[in-house]
Design a protein around this motif. Sequence first.
Motif, PDB file in Angstrom:
ATOM      1  N   ASP A  48      50.753 -71.073 -29.173  1.00  0.00           N
ATOM      2  CA  ASP A  48      50.086 -71.873 -30.416  1.00  0.00           C
ATOM      3  C   ASP A  48      49.850 -73.039 -29.909  1.00  0.00           C
ATOM      4  O   ASP A  48      48.808 -73.552 -30.212  1.00  0.00           O
ATOM      5  N   ASN A  49      51.054 -73.787 -29.424  1.00  0.00           N
ATOM      6  CA  ASN A  49      50.718 -74.992 -29.160  1.00  0.00           C
ATOM      7  C   ASN A  49      50.740 -75.342 -27.600  1.00  0.00           C
ATOM      8  O   ASN A  49      51.871 -75.625 -26.780  1.00  0.00           O
ATOM      9  N   LEU A  50      49.683 -75.073 -26.859  1.00  0.00           N
ATOM     10  CA  LEU A  50      49.621 -75.118 -25.397  1.00  0.00           C
ATOM     11  C   LEU A  50      50.019 -76.398 -24.662  1.00  0.00           C
ATOM     12  O   LEU A  50      50.658 -75.897 -23.639  1.00  0.00           O
ATOM     13  N   SER A  51      49.760 -77.146 -25.211  1.00  0.00           N
ATOM     14  CA  SER A  51      50.183 -78.623 -24.463  1.00  0.00           C
ATOM     15  C   SER A  51      51.558 -78.720 -24.475  1.00  0.00           C
ATOM     16  O   SER A  51      52.148 -79.425 -23.665  1.00  0.00           O
ATOM     17  N   LEU A  52      52.256 -78.239 -25.410  1.00  0.00           N
ATOM     18  CA  LEU A  52      53.897 -78.230 -25.464  1.00  0.00           C
ATOM     19  C   LEU A  52      54.453 -77.255 -24.786  1.00  0.00           C
ATOM     20  O   LEU A  52      55.435 -77.503 -23.953  1.00  0.00           O
TER      21      LEU A  52
ATOM     22  N   THR B  75      60.018 -71.109 -22.407  1.00  0.00           N
ATOM     23  CA  THR B  75      60.703 -71.898 -23.681  1.00  0.00           C
ATOM     24  C   THR B  75      60.523 -71.015 -24.948  1.00  0.00           C
ATOM     25  O   THR B  75      59.934 -69.806 -24.720  1.00  0.00           O
ATOM     26  N   THR B  76      61.183 -71.459 -25.977  1.00  0.00           N
ATOM     27  CA  THR B  76      61.122 -70.618 -27.180  1.00  0.00           C
ATOM     28  C   THR B  76      59.767 -70.587 -27.721  1.00  0.00           C
ATOM     29  O   THR B  76      59.175 -69.773 -28.252  1.00  0.00           O
TER      30      THR B  76
ATOM     31  N   SER C 235      42.330 -66.613 -24.032  1.00  0.00           N
ATOM     32  CA  SER C 235      43.028 -66.200 -25.252  1.00  0.00           C
ATOM     33  C   SER C 235      44.410 -65.405 -24.625  1.00  0.00           C
ATOM     34  O   SER C 235      45.541 -65.346 -25.380  1.00  0.00           O
ATOM     35  N   TYR C 236      44.228 -65.012 -23.461  1.00  0.00           N
ATOM     36  CA  TYR C 236      45.327 -64.080 -22.908  1.00  0.00           C
ATOM     37  C   TYR C 236      45.369 -64.288 -21.559  1.00  0.00           C
ATOM     38  O   TYR C 236      44.600 -64.401 -20.714  1.00  0.00           O
ATOM     39  N   PHE C 237      46.936 -64.866 -21.133  1.00  0.00           N
ATOM     40  CA  PHE C 237      47.191 -65.343 -19.894  1.00  0.00           C
ATOM     41  C   PHE C 237      47.885 -64.478 -19.118  1.00  0.00           C
ATOM     42  O   PHE C 237      48.730 -63.680 -19.191  1.00  0.00           O
ATOM     43  N   ILE C 238      47.446 -64.577 -17.762  1.00  0.00           N
ATOM     44  CA  ILE C 238      48.258 -63.953 -16.732  1.00  0.00           C
ATOM     45  C   ILE C 238      49.036 -64.706 -16.077  1.00  0.00           C
ATOM     46  O   ILE C 238      48.870 -65.673 -15.770  1.00  0.00           O
ATOM     47  N   VAL C 239      50.577 -64.297 -16.275  1.00  0.00           N
ATOM     48  CA  VAL C 239      51.385 -65.227 -15.643  1.00  0.00           C
ATOM     49  C   VAL C 239      52.304 -64.784 -14.484  1.00  0.00           C
ATOM     50  O   VAL C 239      52.584 -63.584 -14.560  1.00  0.00           O
ATOM     51  N   TYR C 240      52.403 -65.712 -13.675  1.00  0.00           N
ATOM     52  CA  TYR C 240      53.354 -65.154 -12.328  1.00  0.00           C
ATOM     53  C   TYR C 240      54.530 -66.465 -12.367  1.00  0.00           C
ATOM     54  O   TYR C 240      54.285 -67.607 -12.985  1.00  0.00           O
ATOM     55  N   GLN C 241      55.703 -66.066 -11.679  1.00  0.00           N
ATOM     56  CA  GLN C 241      56.769 -66.813 -11.483  1.00  0.00           C
ATOM     57  C   GLN C 241      56.812 -67.432 -10.262  1.00  0.00           C
ATOM     58  O   GLN C 241      56.685 -66.595  -9.250  1.00  0.00           O
ATOM     59  N   THR C 242      56.610 -68.672  -9.952  1.00  0.00           N
ATOM     60  CA  THR C 242      56.867 -69.278  -8.647  1.00  0.00           C
ATOM     61  C   THR C 242      58.012 -69.184  -8.010  1.00  0.00           C
ATOM     62  O   THR C 242      59.067 -68.985  -8.617  1.00  0.00           O
TER      63      THR C 242
END
Length: 564
Positions: free
Chosen positions: A241-245, A286-287, A316-323
């Motif tokens: 919801d709050n992308l910048s945070l 984060t939460t 709207s939908y992110f692909i996420v990787y852990q570095t």
Amino acid sequence: MAKLWFKFQRYFRRKPVRFFTFLALYLTAGSLVFLHSGFVGQPAVSENQANPAAAGGLAEGAELPFLGDMHLGRGFRDAGEASSIARRYGPWFKGKDGNERAKLGDYGGAWSRALKGRVVREKEEERAKYIGCYLDDTQSRALRGVSFFDYKKMTIFRCQDNCAERGYLYAGLEFGAECYCGHKIQAANVSEAECDMECKGERGSICGGANHLSVYRLQLAQESARRYGSAVFRGCFRRPDNLSLALPVTAAMLNMSVDKCVDFCTEKEYPLAALAGNACHCGFPTTRFPLHDREDEQLCAQKCSAEEFESCGTSSYFIVYQTQVQDNRCMDRRFLPGKSKRSLLWPAPRCRQHMGRHLIELATGFYTGSYYFDGSLYNKGFKGERDHWRSGRTICIKTHESGQKEIEAFDAAILLIRNPYKALMAEFNRKYGGHIGFAAHAHWKGKEWPEFVRNYAPWWATHTLDWLKFGKKVLVVHFEDLKQDLFVQLGRMVSLLGVAVREDRLLCVESQKDGNFKRSGLRKLEYDPYTADMQKTISAYIKMVDAALKGRNLTGVPDDYYPR
């Protein structure tokens, strides 16, 4: 023949000078033969081989990528140069079979063993370059990747090898026993005199100092692994919801690829890289962005502009990787400031108890103790291992005891239960292969395995039954549930220990739950070691434990415990 030998002996006895002259000539001749055998067989080294940078058009100081088993020829350094760099270079790379000599090529039988050894050392010394002594602040680390400790057997090679295996560019050693990895150095260079502590496992080598790192640049670090193999795929997630945070660092990338986004977030020292079309976001779990609610990957199936077969997500939908950047928000640990009011026990029946202690320490920020003392675990970072279990300075105590008297000495307990089939195999590996090693094939096929099952299978059941019967306050946690839902189960455990649960810290723990205590899994057995009789006996014990749990209005054992 005897008469001739007698005359020869009498000749030298009368004039000893002749004997010593003959001996000197003999030794001189032998030395010449030795030197001839060493240099006649020396392979010719072309100008391009001796100077690969010039041959390939590389600028001076440019770095060569790691090219697997490709070998670059080079001439000998003189003895003075070799000795001057002995302190400043260290090996990190070996062949998979551990045979360095094979990597040097076949130089013919004329080479002496001494010269071969010298080339081996020099080849290894090229793999990592010592770049200096750096200040290290415990509150703001100079190298902020993964870290591990060994207060007994730390060596330069071991540290470099561990960092290189994980794709890091730098390896640093401190206090003679601590190893830190990172992609960049975030500290000031200081005098070499500050790095003055000998490595615990390598006499004559320096492994940093007190709050000072001896830093090595892994010149042939596995760039391909770092760029392609080091990032862990976490899944497809809805835009927070709050992308910048939630994800504070963002960059637009016209030719987006997984590599570019992962490398960008790695450079910025963030553990998460989120791809959103042509935008790359970096941050921490984060939460606001916990990575718990995965979406269907089809929602993220938009091809990357620079990679035909990879998805780069959408707005709207992110692909996420852990570095490979370590999340340091949960790495601080200390002893309790005062003596604990109540002793808390961790009875762990051979169910990855080291991982459990690792999780508790990261989640609470306090060291765990042990009913026993295991020097190898202390050397690996469990500093509470050396404290007496009644000291009250540790947040909980690990034990395998199950007698009524021992159980009633504690106010509360976390009973960690694991599938007995897996628990017995894990303990067998530990007994014959060490904490992260494996039992040999001969042990599995010999008399050791059947005898072990006969002795330990009953103990798996009686241990649990005793704690359920005599424990004052028992929290039952199934190891399989802990793996499946670490956030919730670890929260329950931390609450029992009387420590306030911080969700961001638990999220940090999720990303590094295994620590350095997980077996690689590369040596799994190709057959089921349990015979039909063993399975029948173990199934009976499982039913006993299941009935005891349900008798206390607790959840029974997970369904995958049986049938086999």
